[in-house]
Design an enzyme around this catalytic site. Structure first.
Site, PDB file in Angstrom:
ATOM      1  CE  LYS A 250       0.517  -3.314   7.145  1.00 46.15           C
ATOM      2  NZ  LYS A 250      -0.154  -2.394   8.095  1.00 46.15           N
TER       3      LYS A 250
ATOM      4  CE1 TYR B 293       3.981  -4.440   7.213  1.00 53.83           C
ATOM      5  CE2 TYR B 293       4.407  -4.731   4.869  1.00 53.83           C
ATOM      6  CZ  TYR B 293       4.035  -3.931   5.925  1.00 53.83           C
ATOM      7  OH  TYR B 293       3.691  -2.611   5.700  1.00 53.83           O
TER       8      TYR B 293
END
Length: 270
Positions: free
Chosen positions: A170, A166
Site C-alpha cells: 500500500k 501488505y
C-alpha cells in the site's frame, strides 16, 4: 447512499464509463451498484464469475439506470487486463474512470511467512495495479482524460508489525500515485489515493497468513461508506482522501509521533 447519489447527480451529467477491479464483493461491489444507480456504465473485473454474474443480475432486478458489465479476469495477468479494457471499450466506447480495488491482505511475521503468500500479496496489490493502469491509461487518453482511484489503506502511510508485505504494497501505491500525477497531468487524468480503514467485508477472513480482524476495538465501516468516498473522490479530484476523520487522525498521529504509534501498534498486533 445510493439514493442520495440518484437524487443529486443522475440528472446533472452524462453517464461515465467506469472500470472497477476486485468488484465481485465488498467495496468494489458496493461501488459498482452505486455508480450503476447513478446512471454510469460499469465494467466489473474479478476472478469469481458466479459473483460477477449475480452482481449484474441484481442491477437488472433493481432496474438501475446504468449497466454493469461482468468481466472475469485476474489482475495479475497483464494480457487479461488488456482484454478486459478492450471489452469495456467495445461495450461503452470510452473509459473515464479506473477504480483499482483488487487486493489481498496478509498477517504474520515477515521472516516466517510462506513465500507464496508474500508473493501473492505483492503480485496482486502492486503488479495488479500496474497492469490495470497500463491497460486503462491508453483508453482514458483516447477518451479525453479521466481519473484513477487507487484503493489503499491507513497502513500504507503508517505500517504495522506483522503486516509488512501488505503495508509495503500500500505504501507503494502512494509513490506510484505521486509519480503518475506528473506523468498524466497533460493527459487530464487525475490520480487519487483513497486511504481506507477497517471495513466490514470478507477481506479480513480471506487474509493470507492469520485471517480475522486484528484491531477488534477499532470501529469498522460499511462498504457502502467507502463507495461513497470513491464517489466524492470523483467529484473533487483530491490527491489523497481518507474515508473517516478517525482514520485521518490515525495517520496524523502515526506520521508525527512514529515511536508512540509503533508502541501502540505492537500492543494491537501482538
Amino acid at each position: 447512499m445510493v439514493n442520495w447519489y440518484r437524487r443529486t447527480m443522475l440528472a446533472e451529467r452524462t453517464p461515465r464509463a467506469i472500470l472497477i477491479t476486485g468488484g465481485s464483493a465488498g467495496i468494489g461491489r458496493a461501488a459498482a451498484l452505486m455508480f450503476a444507480a447513478m446512471g454510469d456504465h460499469v465494467a466489473v473485473v474479478a476472478r469469481r464469475t458466479d459473483l460477477l454474474e449475480a452482481l449484474a443480475q441484481e442491477a437488472e432486478r433493481e432496474k438501475l439506470p446504468g449497466r454493469i458489465l461482468p468481466l472475469t479476469a485476474d489482475v495479475t495477468d497483464p494480457a487479461a487486463m488488456q482484454r478486459a479494457v478492450a471489452l469495456a471499450l467495445a461495450e461503452f466506447n470510452r473509459l473515464d474512470v479506473l477504480v483499482a480495488g483488487a487486493g489481498v491482505g496478509h498477517r504474520g511475521a515477515l521472516a516466517d511467512a510462506a513465500w507464496r503468500d508474500l508473493e501473492t500479496v505483492l503480485r496482486t496489490n502492486v503488479d495488479g495495479v500496474l497492469h490495470s493502469i497500463r491497460a486503462a491509461v491508453p483508453a482514458m487518453r483516447a477518451s479525453g482524460g479521466g481519473q484513477i482511484v487507487l484503493l489503499s489503506s491507513v497502513l500504507g502511510p503508517v505500517p504495522a508489525p506483522y503486516a509488512a508485505a501488505y503495508s509495503a504494497s500500500k505504501a507503494a501505491l502512494e509513490a506510484l500515485a505521486r509519480s503518475l500525477r506528473g506523468e498524466l497531468h497533460a493527459d487530464r487524468i487525475h490520480v487519487t489515493v483513497l486511504r481506507i480503514g477497517q471495513t466490514d467485508t470478507e477481506f479480513a477472513e480471506k487474509r493470507l497468513g492469520q485471517p480475522g480482524r486484528v484491531a477488534t476495538r477499532w470501529p469498522t465501516m460499511s462498504p457502502e461508506q467507502v463507495a461513497g468516498a470513491i464517489g466524492r473522490a470523483l467529484e473533487r479530484n483530491p490527491r489523497v482522501l481518507s474515508v473517516r476523520w478517525i482514520d485521518s487522525a490515525f495517520i496524523w498521529l502515526g506520521q508525527r509521533f512514529p515511536a508512540l504509534m509503533d508502541r501502540i501498534l505492537r500492543r494491537i498486533y501482538d
